[in-house]
Design an enzyme around this catalytic site. Structure first.
Site, PDB file in Angstrom:
ATOM      1  N   GLY A 189     -42.692  -0.523 -63.765  1.00 15.71           N
ATOM      2  CA  GLY A 189     -43.865  -1.392 -63.729  1.00 15.71           C
ATOM      3  C   GLY A 189     -45.131  -0.650 -64.101  1.00 15.71           C
ATOM      4  N   ARG A 319     -43.155 -36.884 -47.815  1.00 16.48           N
ATOM      5  CA  ARG A 319     -42.183 -37.592 -48.664  1.00 16.48           C
ATOM      6  C   ARG A 319     -41.342 -38.531 -47.811  1.00 16.48           C
ATOM      7  NH1 ARG A 319     -41.517 -38.740 -54.068  1.00 16.48           N
ATOM      8  NH2 ARG A 319     -39.296 -38.922 -54.603  1.00 16.48           N
ATOM      9  N   GLU A 440     -35.778  -0.864 -55.380  1.00 13.43           N
ATOM     10  CA  GLU A 440     -35.717  -0.015 -54.181  1.00 13.43           C
ATOM     11  C   GLU A 440     -34.325   0.007 -53.564  1.00 13.43           C
ATOM     12  OE1 GLU A 440     -38.073   2.076 -53.510  1.00 13.43           O
ATOM     13  OE2 GLU A 440     -39.040   1.184 -55.257  1.00 13.43           O
TER      14      GLU A 440
END
Length: 702
Positions: A189, A319, A440
């Site tokens: 990264g 909902r 990791e």
């Protein structure tokens, strides 16, 4: 202006805001009190202070986040990272303020590994000279780094990495080299485009001997114009399943020279000229950064689960689907369709996730406490905690990130068709969270580290008990305690004869401890007596790690509610009010009992519970969900204190304006900025209107 416009009409009654107001009227505890218990008043005050700053900064605007392609997203994330650093410098933020702001923005970026791995590695492994040369400039963002460990051919097996760093005594330098294609650094990264330095893990070679992986600080791009330095080739690895705001990169070296000071030498070093290797006092000193990251991932798992289940729970309260003829739902005097959250299946899907998020909260706090205590002890030469902390952090990283990835997807599915929309916030959340199960340490591989610790602990305990010099009162480890209890009575049976008795936390802990110890004992017997190979036992070893870590989660949840968890030095125990304590106890019960009910096999084979008792546990689970947790469901997720800015979800809004927000977000879709799509003339018109007729002669064919 969008070509898509919706009529100025409200959703059908009842309104989402009214439904959530009704839900909140039923909560039995103070939501703010529970939030304060979770985070502390300072954290909540800080969030209120930071939010206006973040919401008013254009670089942090989330309105178009779901519409951008990868190139746009990388550029936006770089702008965001730059603005975040500048804002922190302007306001002189503390590290806590910076981390909280970053969490609220909630988007990975090119500088993420600079803060998350590069600087922590420098902080834990640098000499005083290296702190001045590398760490302090990194803190000022004068150098921007990444952490280059993973290779194309090796990930979890760090000892197998192939990049070499050979000491050259004549020039007092190291030569960094990539001997094979598989030795190319990969997945790093920040490396793709942003970083100008890297902590490179490479095999230290000196005087003809290979001393294995060590950390080197390596400049990779020019500080003048950011071009790659001679001997370094690097770039971005391309689009991924998620995390596409980060420039994960690849890199290889061609006999690239760096000075000796590049070797991070707090624990091990090379003598200049002779090349003599000075080994560390303990070969696990470098585990510090890895343990920190794995321990912090438990907290990240809690955050991921909590965000997802906040969205799904709020939406499920709004909902409505069908009228329950057996128990019709009313709002005032009006019979309404049943909120999805009232269906027992929806509760069985969502409520254990709420419980899991709270469970991970307590264990993440404990893991960070143990990490800092262990680092303090190691600094004074005491390594007695290291094995336990390393084993626990490995197993918990595996378990909790697996739980969180599954939970986010379950929440997405629980939102039905609208959960498939990016506007729910859940698809992107899942995409960006999923890497946690691999980085990791792959979640299946690293559990072997937990297993080795458990089996050694069991063997040592058996030997001590056989020696006649064993004193059970001296046991101060929860692991040894449950193993010793099992050895005292391997045939222990659960005494519960009713569903209500399973709400007893001591019975819950006994079930988890007995099951974990039984698995460990069986594996040790298979390895030591039956002479089974390690490879043939990997499934059982994984199960042992899961069982051990579930015990830790259950125990910490119970102790945390009681106020009996150890606290860091100088930190007082925060007391829970009686209503909040009762509500959290309901969640703790659900967390412990649901896992048994969902996967009873190992509890049955351990002999502690029988089939009839598993049935009673099922009744206890359904009872606590319907009668205890359902009234407080919205309260539990509100207590996570996630602002709408963080969630960025049409479905998870605090005010319940789901459908208004959902339709409004659709108007911002780039495809809707024109009424006729690009490509109509070339690809559609030749079929539908080949002769170019005009006027009213061409009507829609229905």
């Amino acid at each position: 202006m969008s070509a898509l416009r919706f009529p100025d009409l409200p959703p059908s009654e009842p309104q989402g805001c009214d439904l959530l107001t009704q839900e909140r009227s039923k909560i039995t505890f103070g939501v703010h009190d529970l939030s304060t218990f979770l985070y502390g008043e300072l954290y909540l005050e800080r969030q209120e202070r930071l939010l206006p700053l973040l919401e008013n900064e254009p670089a942090f605007n989330k309105a178009n986040r779901y519409f951008k392609g990868r190139t746009e997203r990388i550029a936006g994330a770089l702008r965001k990272d730059h603005a975040l650093v500048k804002l922190s410098q302007k306001h002189k933020w503390t590290p806590e303020e910076f981390m909280q702001a970053e969490a609220l923005i909630d988007e990975a970026g090119p500088f993420g590994l600079h803060r998350g791995m590069f600087m922590p590695t420098l902080a834990s492994q640098s000499t005083d000279e290296q702190v001045e040369k590398f760490l302090k400039p990194a803190l000022r963002y004068e150098i921007i780094g990444c952490y280059a460990q993973t290779e194309l051919g090796h990930g979890s097996n760090v000892q197998g990495i192939e990049t070499t760093a050979t000491y050259i005594p004549e020039t007092d330098e190291f030569e960094i080299h990539t001997p094979y294609l598989t030795a190319s650094k990969w997945w790093i990264g920040g490396l793709g485009k942003a970083a100008n330095h890297a902590v490179v893990m490479a095999r230290l070679k000196t005087a003809g001997k290979d001393y294995g992986p060590h950390a080197f600080v390596v400049p990779i791009r020019s500080m003048e114009d950011h071009t790659l330095l001679p001997g370094v080739m690097a770039g971005d690895i391309g689009p991924k399943f998620g995390y596409n705001t980060t420039d994960n990169g690849c890199m290889w070296f061609d006999h690239y020279r760096v000075p000796r000071i590049s070797l991070l030498a707090k624990h091990s070093s090379i003598k200049p000229g002779s090349g003599e290797y000075v080994k560390p006092p303990n070969d696990k000193l470098s585990y510090g950064t890895m343990v920190l990251v794995r321990a912090s991932l438990v907290g990240a798992a809690r955050q991921g689960m909590a965000k997802a289940v906040t969205i799904a729970t709020r939406y499920s309260a709004i909902r409505r689907q069908f009228v329950d003829k057996d128990s019709p739902k009313t709002l005032g005097s009006q019979v309404i369709e049943t909120p999805v959250l009232d269906y027992s299946m929806q509760q069985y899907r969502l409520f254990p996730i709420i419980a899991s998020a709270y469970a991970c909260f307590f264990t993440s706090k404990e893991m960070m406490r143990l990490y800092y205590l262990n680092m303090k002890n190691m600094a004074s030469g005491d390594f007695s905690m290291l094995a336990d902390v390393h084993a626990s952090s490995s197993g918990l990283k595996s378990l909790t990130t697996t739980m969180a990835a599954a939970a986010i997807e379950e929440c997405r599915r629980a939102c039905g068709g609208h959960g498939f929309s990016s506007f729910s916030g859940l698809p992107l959340m899942l995409q960006d969270y999923v890497p946690n199960v691999t980085w990791e340490g792959d979640n299946y591989m690293i559990t072997q580290q937990t297993g080795r610790y458990l089996f050694k602990s069991f063997r040592d305990l058996v030997a001590k008990r056989a020696s006649g010099k064993f004193n059970a009162s001296l046991i101060n480890s929860p692991t040894l305690a449950y193993l010793n209890t099992y050895l005292d009575n391997p045939g222990l049976k659960c005494p519960a004869t009713s569903a209500a008795q399973f709400h007893n936390p001591e019975i819950q802990l006994a079930a988890y401890g007995h099951r974990a110890a039984h698995i460990v004992a069986d594996i040790v017997h298979a390895l030591d007596v039956e002479k089974r190979t390690w490879n043939s036992m990997l499934v059982e070893i994984y199960n042992a790690s899961v069982a051990h870590c579930q015990f830790i989660l259950v125990q910490n949840f119970i102790l945390g509610i009681r106020g009996e968890m150890a606290q860091p030095d100088g930190v007082a125990v925060v007391e829970l009010g009686p209503q909040a304590k009762e509500a959290l106890t309901d969640l703790s019960d659900l967390f412990a009992l649901h896992m048994i009910h969902k996967q009873p096999g190992e509890f049955l084979t351990s002999g502690y519970v029988d089939a009839k008792q598993v049935s009673l546990i099922g009744k206890a689970v359904m009872d606590v969900m319907e009668n205890k947790i359902r009234p407080n469901a919205i309260g539990f997720v509100d207590a996570f204190a996630f602002p709408d800015f963080l969630l960025n979800s049409a479905l998870g809004r605090y005010d319940g304006k789901v459908y208004e927000t959902y339709t409004e977000m659709a108007t911002h879709e780039p495809l809707n900025q024109t009424e006729v799509m690009e490509g109509y003339e070339k690809y559609i018109k030749p079929f539908t209107n080949p002769h170019g007729k005009k006027g009213n002669t061409m009507q829609a064919r229905l």
